[in-house]
Enzyme design. Structure first.
Site, PDB file in Angstrom:
ATOM      1  CG  ASP A 282      -8.261 -65.550 -49.483  1.00  0.00           C
ATOM      2  OD1 ASP A 282      -8.460 -65.816 -48.048  1.00  0.00           O
ATOM      3  OD2 ASP A 282      -8.417 -64.560 -50.079  1.00  0.00           O
TER       4      ASP A 282
HETATM    5  C1  NOJ Z   1     -10.631 -64.043 -47.060  1.00  0.00           C
HETATM    6  C2  NOJ Z   1     -10.069 -62.910 -47.639  1.00  0.00           C
HETATM    7  O1  NOJ Z   1     -10.157 -63.015 -48.683  1.00  0.00           O
HETATM    8  C3  NOJ Z   1      -8.656 -62.741 -46.995  1.00  0.00           C
HETATM    9  O2  NOJ Z   1      -8.283 -61.549 -47.428  1.00  0.00           O
HETATM   10  C4  NOJ Z   1      -8.546 -63.067 -45.595  1.00  0.00           C
HETATM   11  O3  NOJ Z   1      -7.483 -62.779 -45.045  1.00  0.00           O
HETATM   12  C5  NOJ Z   1      -9.056 -64.449 -45.283  1.00  0.00           C
HETATM   13  N1  NOJ Z   1     -10.552 -64.414 -45.766  1.00  0.00           N
HETATM   14  C6  NOJ Z   1      -8.827 -64.740 -43.820  1.00  0.00           C
HETATM   15  O4  NOJ Z   1      -9.963 -64.150 -43.160  1.00  0.00           O
END
Ligand code: NOJ
Length: 733
Positions: A282
């Site tokens: 993430d």
């Molecule tokens: C952080 C988030 O937790 C995740 O769900 C998301 O896909 C990513 N950022 C990318 O934007």
């Protein structure tokens, strides 16, 4: 499995062995790997944001130069056919090896045509509708040059304080698994190389939905048994449905951040489940391991992540900055890096990018397939089906033509209909707010009354005046949509501000009054459930949400949604969910002291999992079993007769729950094991049957093997987890 076979037959790419070395890997990938420098290999493990959409802290500018130098092989948050083509041309024409970029984006509940938030979509209990919604999203997003969506979000959650409960499918592993598989099928279709499909990404692996105290990014800790039984099934279901990427979650689990968790990434995901795709972190997940206190610095964090089985670094720039050194020093084996690159490139091959890197960027398709009437109609129907009628004391449906007062800031908001994570969805594409949609049906006066937040009561007077002059009243209350989603947790789950105070005053007029709720979490509605004559939970229903709500309010569509998550009476009951155990002192004696109970609130929730009313009524016959026992190679059928006992056609979700009375480890009192949606005309009846076999009874036994145990069982069938018929049977190994 079917999808893999198709890929083989189509000769696009064989992915079967890409996590175990070159056998089965696309020959073009192997050829590239032989040519690649260390820097070029690392580039394929790097994912940077274009910052078009901001979904986290920005780390690097100059990603275009990184692409040009072959040091960044993957981009997210860039879209439109035109812009992705521009970036792709740099990668393909200006880098030494011409490896195409992979473009990712958070296509969460629609791309341009926004569907209801995922918590709402799960309340449809309708896998076909969910699959279609993902298909619409894929068609629109893929035409805008995207290859990859960060969905499905598979995080089971029993925590209404957590803002991201809105992004998941609620509290139940069985329903969550059905939803995860349906979305995966919808995005990926039959052939990933088809330019109208998207690569799915299973997130946030694992157990991100269980942060302590419901605070985002907080510590997660639980037994291995509970992890496997309650939290892992939806991720696994999406793997089984063929999803070829997984996102590691931000949280730690058993003291180890998921981003460096070999048990999750290697032992469970790859060794046990046979996952063949790649794993991405993430956003800045690698660097965050320094704050976790798990890595000494960002370089060390990169080493830990790669060695644990992470293939791609989203936005940390840790692989970008340090991986070459880490490999040169021997801290990471070059074969480990090769494996990560191989996985990423094989997915690029499966997407058809080596055949035609520009096949996804199509201005013509983008113009023709975006926000079409058909897409909007699908969104409208899904939105109506996602709404849950929590209460109705004869107020709904409203009368068309009757003088109607519409009250509440949210009634006149198009923006909130889209939810907090609408991605590329734009408010200009929303044709009508709830107020505007109501006005197309009936004459309505509007008064804001108050904002969603704050304590300004100056609008109360005009709202009361509007209500006094009306024959029926619609109040739209809830949370500003930015109060849900990532980093949007609450320590209080009441309707915010002075909205409920206004409701009380309006309700005192004694007129037919419906409250429509826009929110992204279970709320404490104990007061509103008394004051309002009807309560319609509409979540954030998307682009066509205004019309969908009006369709329901005036009876053009009959509500059919069922809760995918329990609504507590107050925050003190949390966590409260239907999958609970009996305990050694279940509360059965009304006056008992030493039983598992509260002194100040009943044990039961306000609205149970599976609850949802209709404008018609249904009756359930007693359950008939085809036999009262079966053994390992057999099964039994449980049947009820469902009758529509009301005046109009309606849809019911018939739910099957099981209880294993005695186990080598304790079992929940009610475990969802199946459901069917049935549409019946007034007076019509039908038989609904479920087959129960040893799979249905299987669980992680005391020795952690997965299977059934001999003994006695209860079986429940009904229209909600708290309103069921009951039967008993036994199983013999
Ligand atoms: C952080 C988030 O937790 C995740 O769900 C998301 O896909 C990513 N950022 C990318 O934007």
């Amino acid at each position: 499995m079917k999808r893999f076979l198709y890929i083989f037959c189509a000769g696009v790419v064989a992915l079967c062995a890409c996590s175990r070395g070159p056998e089965g890997s696309d020959p073009r990938v192997e050829k590239l790997l032989r040519k690649m420098t260390l820097e070029e290999k690392v580039g394929q493990t790097v994912l940077f944001t274009s910052d078009w959409s901001v979904t986290g802290p920005s780390m690097r500018e100059g990603y275009i130069d990184d692409i040009r130098q072959g040091r960044c092989g993957n981009i997210f948050n860039a879209y439109t056919a035109e812009y992705t083509r521009k970036l792709q041309e740099i990668a393909v024409n200006e880098t030494r090896l011409g490896i195409p970029l992979l473009f990712g984006y958070d296509v969460i509940h629609g791309f341009r045509t926004i569907f209801p938030i995922n918590l709402g979509m799960a309340c449809t209990w309708d896998p076909e509708a969910l699959e279609r919604s993902a298909q619409v999203a894929a068609h629109e997003a893929a035409a805008a040059g995207l290859h990859w969506t960060y969905s499905p979000m598979c995080d089971i959650c029993v925590e209404p304080r957590w803002g991201r409960v809105s992004e998941g499918a609620g509290e139940d592993p069985f329903l969550g698994s059905v939803v995860a598989a349906a979305l995966t099928r919808g995005y990926q279709g039959e052939d990933l190389a088809d330019e109208r499909t998207l690569l799915a990404c299973i997130k946030h692996y694992a157990a991100y939905g269980a942060p302590q105290a419901g605070r985002d990014y907080n510590t997660v800790d639980m037994s291995e048994r509970w992890l496997r039984e309650f939290y892992l099934p939806p991720y696994k279901a999406a793997v089984d449905a063929g999803a070829l990427s997984v996102m590691a979650s931000f949280n730690e689990l058993d003291g180890v951040p998921a981003t460096a968790n070999k048990h999750l990434m290697q032992e469970i995901l790859r060794d046990e489940w046979g996952f063949k795709g790649f794993v991405v972190t993430d956003y800045t997940g690698i660097n965050e391991m320094v704050c976790h206190g798990f890595a000494a610095d960002e370089k060390d964090a990169g080493r830990l992540a790669m060695n644990a089985g992470i293939d791609m670094d989203m936005q940390s720039a840790s692989f970008f900055n340090y991986m070459v050194d880490l490999v040169r020093s021997g801290a990471v084996k070059e074969s480990t890096l090769d494996e990560a690159v191989r996985r990423v490139l094989n997915v690029k091959a499966a997407l058809g990018l080596f055949d035609d890197p520009f096949k996804y960027c199509s201005p013509e398709r983008e113009a023709a397939e975006t926000l079409t009437e058909a897409n909007k109609q699908e969104a409208r129907l899904t939105a109506a089906r996602s709404c849950v009628l929590l209460k109705n004391e004869g107020v709904l449906p409203l009368r068309k033509g009757a003088r109607t007062a519409v009250i509440g800031a949210l009634a006149d908001s198009k923006d909130d209909l889209l939810g907090s994570w609408r991605g590329a969805g734009e408010v200009q594409s929303v044709p009508a707010s709830i107020l505007e949609a109501i006005r197309e049906v009936t004459p309505a006066v509007y008064a804001e009354g108050c904002k969603e937040m704050g304590d300004d009561r100056s609008g109360f007077g005009s709202a009361l005046a509007a209500a006094r002059g009306a024959e029926q009243i619609v109040m739209v209350l809830g949370e500003d949509c930015q109060w849900t989603g990532e980093a949007a947790c609450r320590s209080d789950i009441h309707i915010p501000g002075v909205q409920s105070e206004l409701l009380e005053k309006i309700a005192a007029l004694g007129k037919p009054l419906v409250v429509v709720l826009l929110n992204g979490r279970p709320l404490d509605l104990s007061a509103e459930s008394v004051t309002a004559g009807a309560l319609l939970e509409a979540w954030y229903p998307g682009t066509m949400g205004g019309y969908a709500v009006a369709d329901l309010l005036f009876g053009d569509v009959n509500p059919s949604g069922k809760l995918c998550i329990t609504f507590p009476r107050n925050l003190g009951q949390v966590p409260i969910y239907h999958y609970a155990k009996n305990t050694g002192r279940p509360y059965v004696h009304p006056e008992a002291k030493y039983e598992s109970r509260y002194l100040d609130v009943p044990n039961e929730p306000l609205y149970a999992f599976g609850h949802g009313l209709s404008y018609t009524t249904f009756s359930y016959s007693d359950i008939t079993l085809s036999a009262d026992s079966f053994s390992a190679d057999g099964s039994i059928e449980a049947t009820v007769t469902l009758t529509n006992t009301g005046q109009r056609e309606g849809e019911e979700t018939v739910q099957l729950y099981i209880r294993d009375l005695v186990g080598s480890v304790t079992r929940p009192v009610k475990q969802l094991k199946g459901f069917r949606k049935v549409n019946l005309g007034p007076g019509e009846s039908t038989e609904v049957s479920f087959s129960i076999d040893k799979e249905t009874l299987s669980f992680y036994r005391a020795d952690m093997s997965f299977g059934p145990e001999s003994g006695d069982f209860k079986l429940f069938i009904g229209g909600s987890s708290d309103k069921v018929k009951e039967a008993s049977f036994s199983y013999e190994e």
